[in-house]
Design a protein around this motif. Structure first.
Motif, PDB file in Angstrom:
ATOM      1  N   VAL A 142      53.791  40.766  43.725  1.00 50.93           N
ATOM      2  CA  VAL A 142      53.961  41.151  42.332  1.00 50.93           C
ATOM      3  C   VAL A 142      52.588  41.147  41.685  1.00 50.93           C
ATOM      4  O   VAL A 142      51.911  40.118  41.636  1.00 50.93           O
ATOM      5  CB  VAL A 142      54.922  40.200  41.591  1.00 50.93           C
ATOM      6  CG1 VAL A 142      55.063  40.624  40.133  1.00 50.93           C
ATOM      7  CG2 VAL A 142      56.282  40.186  42.281  1.00 50.93           C
ATOM      8  N   ALA A 143      52.171  42.306  41.183  1.00 48.81           N
ATOM      9  CA  ALA A 143      50.857  42.454  40.554  1.00 48.81           C
ATOM     10  C   ALA A 143      50.963  42.246  39.042  1.00 48.81           C
ATOM     11  O   ALA A 143      52.019  41.871  38.518  1.00 48.81           O
ATOM     12  CB  ALA A 143      50.299  43.839  40.880  1.00 48.81           C
ATOM     13  N   LYS A 144      49.870  42.494  38.353  1.00 53.69           N
ATOM     14  CA  LYS A 144      49.866  42.352  36.900  1.00 53.69           C
ATOM     15  C   LYS A 144      50.886  43.290  36.271  1.00 53.69           C
ATOM     16  O   LYS A 144      51.104  44.401  36.737  1.00 53.69           O
ATOM     17  CB  LYS A 144      48.471  42.671  36.355  1.00 53.69           C
ATOM     18  CG  LYS A 144      47.401  41.650  36.748  1.00 53.69           C
ATOM     19  CD  LYS A 144      46.059  42.027  36.153  1.00 53.69           C
ATOM     20  CE  LYS A 144      44.992  41.011  36.542  1.00 53.69           C
ATOM     21  NZ  LYS A 144      43.663  41.355  35.968  1.00 53.69           N
ATOM     22  N   ASN A 146      53.991  42.679  36.225  1.00 49.61           N
ATOM     23  CA  ASN A 146      55.201  42.588  37.045  1.00 49.61           C
ATOM     24  C   ASN A 146      55.451  43.836  37.890  1.00 49.61           C
ATOM     25  O   ASN A 146      56.588  44.145  38.255  1.00 49.61           O
ATOM     26  CB  ASN A 146      56.435  42.307  36.171  1.00 49.61           C
ATOM     27  CG  ASN A 146      56.431  40.895  35.623  1.00 49.61           C
ATOM     28  OD1 ASN A 146      55.988  39.964  36.287  1.00 49.61           O
ATOM     29  ND2 ASN A 146      56.922  40.738  34.396  1.00 49.61           N
ATOM     30  N   LYS A 147      54.379  44.546  38.200  1.00 47.56           N
ATOM     31  CA  LYS A 147      54.499  45.698  39.076  1.00 47.56           C
ATOM     32  C   LYS A 147      54.552  45.243  40.526  1.00 47.56           C
ATOM     33  O   LYS A 147      53.742  44.423  40.955  1.00 47.56           O
ATOM     34  CB  LYS A 147      53.331  46.656  38.865  1.00 47.56           C
ATOM     35  CG  LYS A 147      53.293  47.279  37.479  1.00 47.56           C
ATOM     36  CD  LYS A 147      52.105  48.214  37.332  1.00 47.56           C
ATOM     37  CE  LYS A 147      52.098  48.859  35.944  1.00 47.56           C
ATOM     38  NZ  LYS A 147      50.924  49.761  35.763  1.00 47.56           N
ATOM     39  N   VAL A 148      55.494  45.764  41.266  1.00 48.92           N
ATOM     40  CA  VAL A 148      55.691  45.356  42.662  1.00 48.92           C
ATOM     41  C   VAL A 148      54.883  46.263  43.580  1.00 48.92           C
ATOM     42  O   VAL A 148      54.946  47.498  43.473  1.00 48.92           O
ATOM     43  CB  VAL A 148      57.178  45.397  43.050  1.00 48.92           C
ATOM     44  CG1 VAL A 148      57.362  44.993  44.508  1.00 48.92           C
ATOM     45  CG2 VAL A 148      57.986  44.484  42.138  1.00 48.92           C
ATOM     46  N   ARG A 149      54.115  45.656  44.457  1.00 43.86           N
ATOM     47  CA  ARG A 149      53.324  46.379  45.449  1.00 43.86           C
ATOM     48  C   ARG A 149      53.843  46.011  46.837  1.00 43.86           C
ATOM     49  O   ARG A 149      54.139  44.845  47.109  1.00 43.86           O
ATOM     50  CB  ARG A 149      51.841  46.025  45.332  1.00 43.86           C
ATOM     51  CG  ARG A 149      51.239  46.366  43.965  1.00 43.86           C
ATOM     52  CD  ARG A 149      51.093  47.865  43.800  1.00 43.86           C
ATOM     53  NE  ARG A 149      50.422  48.225  42.554  1.00 43.86           N
ATOM     54  CZ  ARG A 149      51.033  48.649  41.471  1.00 43.86           C
ATOM     55  NH1 ARG A 149      52.365  48.741  41.470  1.00 43.86           N
ATOM     56  NH2 ARG A 149      50.353  48.968  40.393  1.00 43.86           N
ATOM     57  N   VAL A 150      53.951  46.998  47.708  1.00 49.62           N
ATOM     58  CA  VAL A 150      54.490  46.746  49.048  1.00 49.62           C
ATOM     59  C   VAL A 150      53.566  47.329  50.114  1.00 49.62           C
ATOM     60  O   VAL A 150      52.719  48.180  49.850  1.00 49.62           O
ATOM     61  CB  VAL A 150      55.907  47.350  49.213  1.00 49.62           C
ATOM     62  CG1 VAL A 150      56.901  46.642  48.325  1.00 49.62           C
ATOM     63  CG2 VAL A 150      55.884  48.851  48.937  1.00 49.62           C
ATOM     64  N   GLY A 151      53.756  46.839  51.295  1.00 49.15           N
ATOM     65  CA  GLY A 151      53.004  47.332  52.449  1.00 49.15           C
ATOM     66  C   GLY A 151      53.727  46.943  53.724  1.00 49.15           C
ATOM     67  O   GLY A 151      54.854  46.430  53.690  1.00 49.15           O
TER      68      GLY A 151
END
Length: 244
Positions: A142-144, A146-151
């Motif tokens: 969870v980035a700034k 509350n943006k979700v980043r995936v990989g």
């Protein structure tokens, strides 16, 4: 007596993410060899590393992995009974894979993120070429705002040989584009530094490079060329059986 078929013909163009990455990093001569191997698949028994890859997938899919668990798994494979010499080789080669990674596991530095099991890895179509992918684990943070980043991560292993860095960059770039194309989690955005190709021999991770977008576009263009030349790829002297 009919001669035994030595190869199976794949009629429609298809390639794995691994071989597509190798193709992008290869010379023209090596590219022809890669495509011939994808179109004319040997029917001979080939040692697969399925057990080793499953063990490493489990290792990477948890926040607190234990190298000792890998060593125990390798020992279990070596102690297993085999029906014949080939099955013995399969068990031993898988154990070799795990043992080698256990020696270099501490060199792998994953980004700070939640580790998840790989889940399904559906193929995608790039310019009429079916490209298969084999994910080994997923990452989520969870980035700034509350943006979700995936990989996700993919494994590469060659006994006694390090992975070509350029091929690794191509594979990680593919992985970033793959996650965007499959859109498994619409609420999340794939992130380059979370898309990794892990060299299990060297213990080194390769994140998707900054030019991943253009690389993925180049792979799409390459697939268009692969589709165009697929029917023209001639076999070497071999006996062929057809397959869809």
């Amino acid at each position: 007596m009919l001669a035994k078929k030595t190869h199976r013909l794949v009629k429609e163009p298809r390639i794995s993410a691994r071989y597509l990455a190798d193709y992008m990093a290869a010379s023209e001569r090596a590219r022809r060899t890669i495509l011939r191997g994808c179109k004319y698949v040997s029917t001979a028994k080939v040692v697969q590393h399925d057990r080793a890859k499953a063990s490493l997938s489990h290792y990477f899919s948890f926040d607190l992995p234990e190298v000792d668990g890998l060593k125990k798994r390798a020992a279990q494979l070596r102690a297993m009974m085999a029906d014949d010499d080939f099955d013995r080789d399969v068990l031993d080669f898988n154990a070799d894979y795990i043992d080698r990674f256990a020696l270099v596991a501490d060199k792998v530095t994953l980004p700070t993120a939640e580790r998840l099991a790989p889940g399904s890895s559906p193929p995608i179509i790039l310019e009429s070429v079916k490209v298969s992918a084999e994910l080994s684990f997923r990452l989520r943070r969870v980035a700034k705002g509350n943006k979700v980043r995936v990989g996700a991560g993919m494994l590469r292993y060659s006994k006694g040989k390090a992975l070509n860095a350029d091929a690794a960059a191509w594979q990680s770039a593919f992985l970033l584009g793959y996650l965007k194309a499959t859109n498994i989690d619409p609420s999340a955005e794939p992130e380059a530094k979370l898309c990794l190709t892990v060299d299990a021999h060297l213990g080194k991770e390769y994140a998707a490079p900054t030019d991943s977008l253009s690389r993925f576009q180049n792979m799409e263009a390459a697939c268009a060329g692969i589709a165009e030349r697929w029917d023209k790829i001639a076999p070497r002297l071999m006996r062929i059986s057809s397959s869809n």
